[in-house]
Design an enzyme around this catalytic site. Structure first.
Site, PDB file in Angstrom:
ATOM      1  N   HIS A  59     -28.405   8.995  20.944  1.00 18.56           N
ATOM      2  CA  HIS A  59     -26.999   8.609  20.914  1.00 18.56           C
ATOM      3  C   HIS A  59     -26.724   7.880  19.618  1.00 18.56           C
ATOM      4  O   HIS A  59     -27.530   7.083  19.145  1.00 18.56           O
ATOM      5  CB  HIS A  59     -26.635   7.697  22.084  1.00 18.56           C
ATOM      6  N   GLY A  60     -25.578   8.177  19.041  1.00 18.55           N
ATOM      7  CA  GLY A  60     -25.152   7.493  17.840  1.00 18.55           C
ATOM      8  C   GLY A  60     -23.671   7.243  17.890  1.00 18.55           C
ATOM      9  O   GLY A  60     -23.007   7.528  18.893  1.00 18.55           O
ATOM     10  N   LEU A  96     -21.295   8.783  16.551  1.00 20.56           N
ATOM     11  CA  LEU A  96     -20.528  10.004  16.757  1.00 20.56           C
ATOM     12  C   LEU A  96     -20.792  10.614  18.119  1.00 20.56           C
ATOM     13  O   LEU A  96     -20.411  11.746  18.366  1.00 20.56           O
ATOM     14  CB  LEU A  96     -20.847  11.018  15.651  1.00 20.56           C
ATOM     15  N   ASP A 114     -25.356   8.752   4.410  1.00 26.80           N
ATOM     16  CA  ASP A 114     -25.976   7.998   5.511  1.00 26.80           C
ATOM     17  C   ASP A 114     -27.499   8.081   5.489  1.00 26.80           C
ATOM     18  O   ASP A 114     -28.133   8.277   6.527  1.00 26.80           O
ATOM     19  CB  ASP A 114     -25.440   8.510   6.849  1.00 26.80           C
TER      20      ASP A 114
END
Length: 763
Positions: free
Chosen positions: A168-169, A171, A289
């Site tokens: 999970h991030g 976005l 990133d």
């Protein structure tokens, strides 16, 4: 072993999406949590795959058995300088999270970036209840949800069967799926934070427009762009990407801390990734990133993953990145090559240093007291340039940074292993000659010619030997200048003067536009010692030269010749800070310090010598410093490192013999040191220059020493270690020197000395 959730480190609570407004605008960008990782980190090999074998079909069939490729357990990176243990690729199903829950410490509002969904915010911390996984932000009122939008078994776009969440991030959730249209290959689906996030949706649309053209072996491959309705019926876009079955560079220790990498290993990894960034820059894109989580180490290579933050250079709008890694000026300038270079520096720092954190995120700057920075000076300088607050002072390109990283890696590996790791510079020539090589043995030439010889290093000796900046191959006069590189200064000036008058301009090149031509004139003038004319030309070039470091280098050389050692040190240091992987400014700084009588920069002699044992000037310089500090043993050891293949090997052996004995009283010398000096001379052919005079020196020291001491019976240089034997040896050496004396007067002097020292004859 399955993972409960993603990494628990504290430096990366969430990413930030900042609106980079055009220069004319005044609106500040807002923070938005946009971390986008699609592979969890595996701490060690215990997390790697144990593949189950499917049942065997017992029916006879014609099958082709593919050959199994066995890879060696060790792989080499960084141009073969660094060896690492090969990791095994991880089975996709082993990457699934058994309980896909976002830790409360990583829950942030997608709109304002403030903490949400946390028990302490909702007054539930005391009773042990967990924070809400979905709801409305108490600060800005935006809806949030940290629940997966896809469930195992869902079919996306009629093609991709979802198996579960793997990460999970910012976005959103990242899912593992199998592509039923392509042999059930594993793929990764990356969704968005919230279907109501219009900017995030727009980001996905933008990705469709340019990510398809990104094709590079070090970058994850994009397969497709699809949409799927969420629980509320709104369409959500997904990027379908290649599954990378490795582990990220972000490693956790058994205690839950982030494990730091050896500097050499970290540099080797980034050297593999920089070509990918260079490729993106070449097609007008910025990665934005870079961080350890987004670099995957697989069985065969390293790859950049998660293209969710990729944008066009100088684009404005919603810019994604991770706080603690993101360049501070990106809101003002938009994504640039310089902002990507900043993330490379921060990634290197995060991999190797104990960076300070605040609110779970890395703070700007470097911990100057970190032992890594104090141990590896060039690495520290490289990091400081990469993350310089002024983007104009950072590395100008990924290629430039890669070249300097390679130079730093050679130094680090040489320092760690004790084995020199020489390499060619891309911006400096090799040393043109040597300086200070025969300073110590030169004063023994008094035996040969009767004249005193200085043991002092001179600026002219240094300047004519130092490396020089290479000619810029893009300069209009480069073809003409290449022919003058190795010429003598006077010949160089004649050739350049002819070129200015068009005599060598056969191809119609307008040499008036050349910057390298006047720089070559400056170099020749400095070699001739004409500092006034050289400085005048440097002043004329100040506004024309884009690469200012070349002017700074020649200013330093001019300062050296005029005796302004403080200014020379300042300028050479500026060049070193610009190119921390280069040996040329280090050698120049060490030599300048020696002229100035300073000891602070002697370490650079050591660095140069231990990195490249072909630069023998550094070995002799280091030995002189060690001897001056009273460390004669260290000086001898340094001289012994000069390889037999070097044309200065004989000089090194003779210098070590002189170092052991010269300038010391007899009560400071031991028999062992005398015999050690004798052995060094004895191994050299008697026809070698200066061997005769050093033999005379050793035998004379032994004779003086024996006057107050007792010695063993073994011979020395072919003579008994007795008063009678040593007198015979000194006499023989002096008579041999007399035979080759350059003047009759000195020949008579040597014969007189021999007669005085010869043992008394008895009848």
């Amino acid at each position: 072993m399955k993972r409960e959730h993603m990494d628990h480190d504290t430096e990366d609570v969430g990413q930030a999406a900042q609106r980079a407004d055009p220069p004319s605008g005044t609106t500040e960008g807002r923070l938005q949590s946009t971390q986008a990782i699609f592979r969890p980190n595996f701490d060690d090999d215990d997390d790697l795959l144990h593949i189950s074998v499917p049942s065997v079909d017992t029916e006879p069939q014609d099958r082709i058995t593919p050959a199994t490729r066995v890879l060696p357990p060790i792989r080499q990176l960084g141009g073969g300088l660094v060896e690492i243990r090969r990791v095994r690729d991880i089975d996709p199903l082993e990457a699934l999270m058994t309980n896909p829950v976002v830790p409360e410490s990583k829950r942030f509002c997608w709109n304002c970036g403030r903490p949400v969904g946390r028990s302490e915010l909702e007054g539930q911390e005391a009773d042990g209840a967990q924070g809400a996984k979905e709801g409305w932000c108490p600060y800005c009122g935006s809806p949030y949800s940290f629940l997966p939008q896809l469930s195992p078994g869902d079919i996306v776009a009629g093609q991709y069967e979802v198996k579960g969440c793997i990460a999970h991030g910012g976005l959103g959730w990242v899912y593992l799926a199998f592509d039923h249209n392509v042999n059930d290959r594993p793929v990764v689906l990356k969704g968005l934070v919230h279907s109501g996030d219009a900017e995030a949706q727009a980001s996905a649309v933008a990705e469709r427009q340019f990510l398809a053209e990104v094709v590079h072996p070090q970058i994850v491959q994009i397969f497709n762009f699809v949409e799927h309705k969420d629980t509320s019926g709104d369409p959500v876009g997904y990027i379908v990407m290649e599954y990378i079955g490795g582990r990220s560079l972000k490693r956790g220790s058994k205690k839950g801390n982030v494990e730091k990498l050896p500097v050499a290993e970290a540099i080797a990894y980034l050297l593999e990734i920089l070509p990918a960034l260079s490729y993106l820059h070449s097609i007008g894109l910025v990665y934005n990133d870079l961080k350890p989580e987004n670099i995957m180490l697989t069985e065969e290579q390293l790859k950049l993953i998660d293209l969710g933050a990729v944008s066009r250079i100088n684009s404005f709008g919603c810019i994604y990145g991770t706080p603690g890694y993101q360049a501070p000026e990106i809101v003002r300038t938009g994504p640039t090559v310089a902002t990507d270079i900043y993330t490379v520096g921060r990634t290197l720092a995060a991999l190797t240093l104990n960076l300070r954190t605040r609110n779970g995120r890395y703070m700007d700057g470097l911990p100057e007291d970190d032992p890594v920075l104090t141990t590896y000076d060039s690495f520290a300088r490289l990091l400081h340039r990469a993350i310089n607050p002024d983007p104009r002072r950072r590395f100008s390109s990924a290629e430039e940074m890669s070249a300097q990283l390679m130079g730093v890696l050679r130094e680090v590996v040489a320092q760690d292993t004790g084995v020199p790791r020489a390499g060619l510079s891309t911006i400096f020539s090799p040393s043109r000659s040597t300086f200070g090589v025969d300073l110590l043995v030169a004063h023994t030439d008094v035996y040969l010619d009767g004249r005193l010889h200085s043991e002092k290093l001179t600026a002219k000796d240094i300047v004519t030997a130092l490396q020089v900046p290479l000619v810029d191959p893009t300069d209009v006069a480069a073809p003409v200048l290449q022919a003058t590189v190795l010429s003598q200064p006077v010949q160089t000036l004649d050739s350049l003067r002819a070129a200015r008058h068009g005599m060598l301009d056969a191809q119609g090149i307008d040499l008036a536009e050349s910057v390298e031509l006047p720089l070559m004139e400056v170099r020749a003038l400095l070699d001739l010692g004409d500092v006034v004319k050289a400085n005048r030309k440097l002043d004329d070039l100040a506004d024309r030269v884009s690469c200012q470091w070349r002017l700074v280098w020649y200013r330093a050389v001019a300062d050296l010749l005029t005796g302004d050692y403080a200014s020379a040190t300042k300028h050479f240091t500026e060049v070193l800070n610009t190119f921390p992987g280069e040996l040329a400014p280090k050698l120049a700084l060490a030599a300048t310090a020696e002229l100035a009588g300073e000891s602070d920069e002697h370490k650079f002699y050591r660095t140069v010598w231990h990195t490249n044992d072909g630069v023998v000037s550094a070995a002799f310089g280091l030995a002189r410093f060690q001897s001056a500090e009273g460390d004669r043993t260290g000086a001898v050891c340094t001289l012994d490192e000069v390889p037999p293949t070097s044309r200065h090997f004989t000089t090194a052996r003779l210098t070590s013999a002189v170092t052991l004995l010269s300038g010391r009283s007899t009560n400071e010398i031991t028999e062992q040191q005398i015999r050690d000096a004798a052995r060094r001379v004895e191994t050299l052919p008697p026809t070698e220059p200066r061997v005769l005079q050093i033999r005379a020196l050793v035998l004379g020291c032994a004779m003086d020493w024996l006057a107050d001491n007792q010695a063993s019976a073994n011979h020395i240089l072919g003579f008994p270690f007795t008063k009678h034997g040593l007198r015979l040896g000194v006499e023989a050496s002096l008579r041999s020197l007399a035979r080759v004396a350059p003047t009759q007067r000195h020949r008579y002097t040597l014969v007189d000395m021999a007669n005085k020292v010869r043992p008394t004859s008895t009848l």
